[in-house]
Design a protein around this motif. Structure first.
Motif, PDB file in Angstrom:
ATOM      1  N   MET A   1      -2.216  -2.267  -9.159  1.00  0.00           N
ATOM      2  CA  MET A   1      -2.304  -1.541  -7.893  1.00  0.00           C
ATOM      3  C   MET A   1      -0.989  -1.672  -7.140  1.00  0.00           C
ATOM      4  O   MET A   1      -0.037  -2.265  -7.637  1.00  0.00           O
ATOM      5  N   ASP A   2      -0.998  -1.179  -5.903  1.00  0.00           N
ATOM      6  CA  ASP A   2       0.163  -1.355  -5.041  1.00  0.00           C
ATOM      7  C   ASP A   2       0.133  -2.780  -4.466  1.00  0.00           C
ATOM      8  O   ASP A   2      -0.740  -3.568  -4.777  1.00  0.00           O
ATOM      9  N   ARG A   3       1.088  -3.090  -3.627  1.00  0.00           N
ATOM     10  CA  ARG A   3       1.196  -4.442  -3.067  1.00  0.00           C
ATOM     11  C   ARG A   3       0.426  -4.522  -1.759  1.00  0.00           C
ATOM     12  O   ARG A   3       0.979  -4.673  -0.684  1.00  0.00           O
ATOM     13  N   HIS A   4      -0.847  -4.431  -1.834  1.00  0.00           N
ATOM     14  CA  HIS A   4      -1.719  -4.479  -0.678  1.00  0.00           C
ATOM     15  C   HIS A   4      -2.084  -5.937  -0.419  1.00  0.00           C
ATOM     16  O   HIS A   4      -2.716  -6.583  -1.243  1.00  0.00           O
TER      17      HIS A   4
ATOM     18  N   LEU B   1       1.761  -5.097 -10.143  1.00  0.00           N
ATOM     19  CA  LEU B   1       2.217  -3.971  -9.342  1.00  0.00           C
ATOM     20  C   LEU B   1       2.314  -2.703 -10.170  1.00  0.00           C
ATOM     21  O   LEU B   1       2.774  -2.729 -11.312  1.00  0.00           O
ATOM     22  N   ASN B   2       1.898  -1.603  -9.571  1.00  0.00           N
ATOM     23  CA  ASN B   2       2.025  -0.285 -10.165  1.00  0.00           C
ATOM     24  C   ASN B   2       3.515   0.043 -10.293  1.00  0.00           C
ATOM     25  O   ASN B   2       4.270  -0.102  -9.333  1.00  0.00           O
TER      26      ASN B   2
ATOM     27  N   TRP C   1       5.137   2.781 -10.325  1.00  0.00           N
ATOM     28  CA  TRP C   1       5.616   3.796  -9.395  1.00  0.00           C
ATOM     29  C   TRP C   1       6.002   3.161  -8.064  1.00  0.00           C
ATOM     30  O   TRP C   1       7.032   3.470  -7.494  1.00  0.00           O
ATOM     31  N   HIS C   2       5.172   2.257  -7.570  1.00  0.00           N
ATOM     32  CA  HIS C   2       5.461   1.590  -6.307  1.00  0.00           C
ATOM     33  C   HIS C   2       6.706   0.712  -6.425  1.00  0.00           C
ATOM     34  O   HIS C   2       7.485   0.618  -5.488  1.00  0.00           O
TER      35      HIS C   2
ATOM     36  N   LYS D   1       9.732   2.999  -6.292  1.00  0.00           N
ATOM     37  CA  LYS D   1       9.959   3.570  -4.965  1.00  0.00           C
ATOM     38  C   LYS D   1      10.304   2.502  -3.928  1.00  0.00           C
ATOM     39  O   LYS D   1      10.526   2.810  -2.771  1.00  0.00           O
TER      40      LYS D   1
ATOM     41  N   GLU E   1       8.295   0.189  -2.885  1.00  0.00           N
ATOM     42  CA  GLU E   1       7.119  -0.156  -2.090  1.00  0.00           C
ATOM     43  C   GLU E   1       6.820  -1.667  -2.172  1.00  0.00           C
ATOM     44  O   GLU E   1       6.226  -2.223  -1.261  1.00  0.00           O
ATOM     45  N   HIS E   2       7.234  -2.296  -3.254  1.00  0.00           N
ATOM     46  CA  HIS E   2       6.955  -3.720  -3.394  1.00  0.00           C
ATOM     47  C   HIS E   2       7.749  -4.554  -2.380  1.00  0.00           C
ATOM     48  O   HIS E   2       7.459  -5.713  -2.171  1.00  0.00           O
TER      49      HIS E   2
ATOM     50  N   ASN F   1       2.550  -4.552   3.976  1.00  0.00           N
ATOM     51  CA  ASN F   1       1.456  -3.645   4.380  1.00  0.00           C
ATOM     52  C   ASN F   1       0.817  -4.158   5.634  1.00  0.00           C
ATOM     53  O   ASN F   1       0.691  -5.264   5.895  1.00  0.00           O
TER      54      ASN F   1
END
Length: 66
Positions: free
Chosen positions: A31-34, A52-53, A55-56, A59, A61-62, A66
């Motif tokens: 998943m993403d880094r939630h 971590l996904n 894609w994230h 981009k 996102e990591h 959040n």
């Protein structure tokens, strides 16, 4: 629910409970880094690795909180 993060965590909780109830073994969760998801997974499902996904990661996102 008050926020989307809480909804996402509740959905994951229901999903993991359903899948394991059906006899599936969950070893890795991608998943993403939630932050709430990571904490929930670590505390309630210690045998499940949270990854971590890609894609994230690509981009950046990591790197964001959040």
């Amino acid at each position: 629910m008050k926020n989307p993060g809480a909804t996402e965590k509740e959905g994951l909780a229901r999903l993991l409970t359903f899948l394991t109830g059906e006899g599936l073994s969950i070893h890795t969760l991608i998943m993403d880094r939630h932050v709430q998801i990571r904490k929930y997974t670590r505390e309630r499902w210690p045998g499940v690795k949270h990854r971590l996904n890609g894609w994230h990661v690509g981009k950046g996102e990591h790197l964001k909180e959040n």
